[in-house]
Design a protein around this motif. Structure first.
Motif, mmCIF file in Angstrom:
data_model
loop_
_atom_site.group_PDB
_atom_site.id
_atom_site.type_symbol
_atom_site.label_atom_id
_atom_site.label_comp_id
_atom_site.label_asym_id
_atom_site.label_seq_id
_atom_site.Cartn_x
_atom_site.Cartn_y
_atom_site.Cartn_z
ATOM 1 N N PHE A 456 -25.587 19.195 -24.496
ATOM 2 C CA PHE A 456 -25.710 17.801 -24.883
ATOM 3 C C PHE A 456 -26.061 17.694 -26.368
ATOM 4 O O PHE A 456 -25.475 16.897 -27.109
ATOM 5 N N MET A 459 -23.112 18.503 -28.524
ATOM 6 C CA MET A 459 -22.164 17.388 -28.581
ATOM 7 C C MET A 459 -22.640 16.320 -29.569
ATOM 8 O O MET A 459 -21.898 15.880 -30.454
ATOM 9 N N LYS A 533 -15.281 16.935 -26.496
ATOM 10 C CA LYS A 533 -14.504 16.439 -25.353
ATOM 11 C C LYS A 533 -14.708 17.329 -24.115
ATOM 12 O O LYS A 533 -14.888 16.827 -23.000
ATOM 13 N N LEU A 536 -18.130 16.794 -22.580
ATOM 14 C CA LEU A 536 -18.178 15.545 -21.816
ATOM 15 C C LEU A 536 -17.472 15.676 -20.469
ATOM 16 O O LEU A 536 -17.896 15.087 -19.483
ATOM 17 N N GLU A 537 -16.420 16.473 -20.433
ATOM 18 C CA GLU A 537 -15.739 16.705 -19.156
ATOM 19 C C GLU A 537 -16.690 17.380 -18.168
ATOM 20 O O GLU A 537 -16.684 17.081 -16.982
ATOM 21 N N PHE A 539 -19.830 16.946 -18.120
ATOM 22 C CA PHE A 539 -20.801 15.931 -17.698
ATOM 23 C C PHE A 539 -20.144 14.838 -16.838
ATOM 24 O O PHE A 539 -20.792 13.852 -16.517
ATOM 25 N N GLY A 541 -18.214 12.826 -17.958
ATOM 26 C CA GLY A 541 -18.243 11.645 -18.818
ATOM 27 C C GLY A 541 -16.894 11.409 -19.467
ATOM 28 O O GLY A 541 -15.893 12.024 -19.087
ATOM 29 N N ASP A 542 -16.891 10.505 -20.424
ATOM 30 C CA ASP A 542 -15.643 10.187 -21.113
ATOM 31 C C ASP A 542 -15.962 9.788 -22.535
ATOM 32 O O ASP A 542 -17.095 9.406 -22.838
ATOM 33 N N ILE A 543 -14.981 9.870 -23.395
ATOM 34 C CA ILE A 543 -15.205 9.460 -24.777
ATOM 35 C C ILE A 543 -14.042 8.604 -25.245
ATOM 36 O O ILE A 543 -12.884 8.849 -24.884
ATOM 37 N N ILE A 557 -19.498 7.087 -26.019
ATOM 38 C CA ILE A 557 -19.586 8.116 -24.979
ATOM 39 C C ILE A 557 -20.072 7.472 -23.691
ATOM 40 O O ILE A 557 -21.054 6.737 -23.705
ATOM 41 N N LEU A 559 -21.607 8.238 -20.013
ATOM 42 C CA LEU A 559 -22.224 9.302 -19.209
ATOM 43 C C LEU A 559 -22.619 8.731 -17.857
ATOM 44 O O LEU A 559 -23.380 7.779 -17.785
#
Lengths: 564, 222
Positions: A456, A459, A533, A536-537, A539, A541-543, A557, A559
């Motif tokens: 984290f 990132m 990126k 985030l995948e 997690f 998550g998305d961006i 971002i 989450l």
């Protein structure tokens, strides 16, 4: 139908009855005549006896008055005694038929219609004791005959019709009606495509057997049709679910079968595709040409339709049944292949550039520069910088590969976003001050998620470092955080140079650099956003990114706030 | 010729026209590749292949005339054949323009031209789109698509006007590259003409389907 059948049966029966009755009538008439003849023969002998006994003619006439009218005539035709007005009036008695016969053969007879009396009369003439004796027996008068006959004829006709009708009705009931029921049963079954509810229990055994056979045949045909339909449905839905485009054409290149994918690939109108020509429907000369040119083997080539690349496979069916066309979308594969090629060439390039510099400076040092301490120090400094860059690059690549291959543990650490954002701003303070960029931490609430803390941090640091690096003088980088639905949204907003629209969708690719002139930047590996990126995948998550050229960029971002 | 074989002959002609149309699309697509990559070999090949297109057009014309003479068709059938004659010649002209563009591609190579200007590429995309749509309109007898092509020709005309302005200003600034910009000017002109051809095809498709030839201004009132 019913009436026609009834009539066609009634008429022959009616005629048959009429004929039968006619024959019976004729026979009885003949028998009656015969009887009369026989009776008369005995009467004639009785009269002959009486005349020979010398009884008076008048007495004889009176005696036999009940039987008929007697007349006595001599051989010249002269009337002796007579009560018969017909004979009395006759001028030429000898010309009568029965008299002529009697003169020849002693006895003669004749049956005829007597004009004078208007009666059918039976005459008998014979010779006894030298005289001709004529007996006239009236059968029945014409009018009486007609009146009597009308009743009988009428009765006969009624009887005939009645008998024929009854007979026909029973015949119809017994034989025709069951057939009609059977016909209705078959017709309804055929019409409604289901066994008809027509009572066939009352049918005679032979017809019932036919009905049963029909029922069984229908049932087995129905089962067969259902099975066929099921098979067809199965085939169609299988073909329709295929992701690849599928088209079957016959020998005239008319479309026989086509699935949904193929319809959408060529943007066809579903209604009138089947039976239409392949070229007319697709307007794709390359495809139609490829189909025309192959004869027995499989052909594979690339086909571009609407900016998408398809692998085209054509199979020729056996027995000249046509061809099968399969379109397999390889657009994404091609893209991936291109990305891979680009990555390999990028990695080699990125690794080679510092190495070339290092080798170059080492060679210069060996060639004598080592003896000049100032130059040597400067060169060694460069070599150190380049080596650090190499190390950084390899470090990033290793990190990326470990994230990609999911070799990350400690995924359940508490991540306090407020803390980490504060720490990050502290860490970047020096470098931000150097670039005259202000760092603003707007994270005030308590935002805690689960995940790998180090990742984290990596990132967030990547994004803040980018924000500072691509900023302008007196610009700023701010961090916001808020709840959104089930998760948290973080924003890293800079007031930097911005990214153009053309580049925006490529910045997460490895080694992609917006500013080509800065491609040899010792502090940039071109892997930062790719790492972001991938983290985030991990997690879930998305961006997303918004940017206006010259005004700045916002990385957003998302989450999810779930237990990892 | 029986009714069946007469219908078959008409269907044949229809298929021939669709083939000519789809070939035209292919020629344009190849021309685009040749122009953007400045591929001389491909450009030469397209230029030489134009003979096939010419032959196809003649074949269609002969078929149509044969049917007209032998069968003396009327009404819809006659309209179809007249349209076939007109449209096949339009497609053939589009391919001719394409061939001219490939000729200019080779010239551009000689004049050491760089990457294709965005304006030319945009015009090419519009042209290709119009051609694809008009072939679809013909193949599916879709009057609405034909009308759409009719309308969208304005886009191409607009792009052409912008292009001319741009070329003019570029020539003023780079006098030494006049040749190159002249080539671009001609290429743009050919696109504009191809647009006109698609327009004409649209008009004939509408004639075929509706039986009336209308001028542009009341095209919408059919």
């Amino acid at each position: 139908m019913k009436r026609r059948l009834f009539i066609s049966f009634f008429i022959p029966v009616f005629l048959l009855v009429v004929a039968f009755m006619g024959i019976v009538g004729l026979l009885s008439f003949r028998t009656y005549n015969q009887q009369l003849e026989n009776d008369l023969v005995s009467i004639v002998s009785l009269i002959s006896y009486d005349t020979q006994q010398g009884i008076k003619n008048e007495d004889i006439i009176n005696k036999y008055d009940v039987i008929g009218k007697l007349s006595f005539i001599d051989k010249e035709g002269k009337l002796i005694t007579s009560f018969d007005s017909a004979i009395e009036d006759d001028k030429n008695i000898l010309a009568r038929e029965e008299v002529k016969e009697a003169l020849k053969a002693n006895i003669g007879s004749s049956l005829r219609y007597e004009e004078n009396t208007k009666e059918f009369t039976f005459y008998k003439a014979f010779i006894s004791a030298g005289e001709i004796i004529i007996i006239a027996i009236p059968l029945i008068s014409q009018s009486a005959l007609i009146i009597a006959s009308i009743g009988y004829i009428f009765l006969a006709v009624l009887l005939t019709i009645g008998i024929s009708g009854v007979f026909s009705y029973f015949f119809y009931k017994r034989n025709i009606e069951p057939m009609m029921i059977l016909e209705k049963y078959i017709r309804r079954t055929y019409k409604h495509k289901a066994i008809a509810q027509v009572g066939i229990q009352s049918l005679p055994i032979e017809l019932k057997r036919i009905a049963d056979i029909f029922k069984e045949t229908t049932k087995s045909l129905q089962e067969y049709a259902e099975k066929e339909e099921e098979q067809k449905l199965y085939l169609y839905s299988t073909i329709d679910t295929m992701v690849d485009g599928f088209i079957a054409i016959d020998e005239n290149e008319d479309i026989k079968l086509i699935n949904k994918s193929a319809i959408s690939i060529f943007a066809l109108n579903k209604e009138n595709v089947i039976g239409s020509n392949l070229l007319v429907q697709t307007q794709n000369f390359e495809l139609s040409n490829a189909v025309k040119e192959i004869d027995n083997t499989v052909t594979i080539s690339d086909l571009v339709i609407d900016n998408k690349t398809y692998k085209l496979t054509i199979y020729t069916l056996e027995k000249n049944m046509g061809k099968l066309i399969i379109l397999y979308d390889i657009t994404k594969l091609n893209q991936l292949e291109n990305m891979r090629k680009e990555f390999v060439s990028n990695v080699s390039h990125e690794l080679k550039t510092p190495l070339t510099a290092i080798i170059g400076f080492i060679e210069t040092l060996k060639d004598g520069a080592i003896d000049e301490p100032d130059t040597a120090r400067k060169f060694l400094g460069i070599i150190e910088l380049e080596s650090q860059r190499l190390e950084m690059l390899i470090g990033d690549l290793l990190e990326l590969s470990s994230i990609e291959s999911n070799k990350i543990d400690r995924l359940n650490e508490d991540i306090d976003i407020k803390d980490i954002a504060g720490g990050a701003i502290e860490a970047f303070k020096t470098i931000a001050d150097k670039n005259n960029v202000a760092l603003v931490n707007n994270v005030t609430g308590n935002y805690v998620i689960k995940g790998n803390l180090e990742l984290f941090k990596a990132m967030l640091y990547n994004l803040i470092s980018n924000g500072i690096k691509y900023n302008v003088k007196d610009g700023s980088v701010s961090i916001n955080c808020k709840y959104l639905g089930e998760g948290i949204v973080m924003e890293i907003i800079d007031t930097g140079i911005g990214i153009s629209k053309d580049n925006l969708f490529r910045i997460f690719e490895r080694f992609y650099k917006v500013d080509k002139s800065r491609s040899y930047d010792p502090e940039s590996t071109g892997l930062g956003l790719a790492i972001v990126k991938h983290i985030l995948e991990l997690f879930d998550g998305d961006i997303s990114v918004d940017s206006i050229l010259g005004e700045g960029t916002t990385f957003r971002i998302y989450l999810p706030k779930k237990e990892v | 010729m029986s009714r069946g074989s007469f219908d078959q002959a008409l269907a044949d002609v229809n298929q021939d026209i669709v083939e000519l149309g789809s070939r035209t699309i292919q020629v344009l697509e190849k021309t685009k590749v040749a122009l953007t990559n400045l591929d001389e070999k491909l450009a030469r090949q397209i230029y030489n292949d134009d003979d096939f297109i010419d032959a196809k057009e003649i074949e269609i014309s002969e078929k149509c005339m044969n049917i007209i003479i032998r069968e003396q068709p009327i009404a819809k059938d006659l309209r179809f054949l007249l349209t076939a004659l007109k449209i096949s010649s339009d497609f053939e002209r589009i391919c001719d323009h394409s061939a001219q563009i490939t000729k200019l591609t080779r010239k551009l190579l000689k004049h050491n031209a760089g990457t294709l200007p965005a304006g030319v590429e945009e015009m090419f995309d519009i042209t290709l789109d119009l051609t694809r749509r008009i072939v679809k309109a013909y193949a599916t007898n879709d009057v609405d698509i034909a009308l759409g092509v009719y309308d969208d020709d304005d886009r191409l005309d607009q792009a052409y006007k912008t292009m001319v302005k741009w070329i003019k200003s570029e020539i003023e600034n780079n006098v030494d590259q006049v040749d190159q910009y002249m080539d671009y000017l001609f290429i743009s002109k050919y696109f504009e003409r191809i647009g006109d051809r698609t327009n004409s095809i649209a008009k004939w498709i509408i004639y075929k389907e509706k039986g009336t030839i209308r001028h542009y201004y009341n095209m919408k009132n059919i």
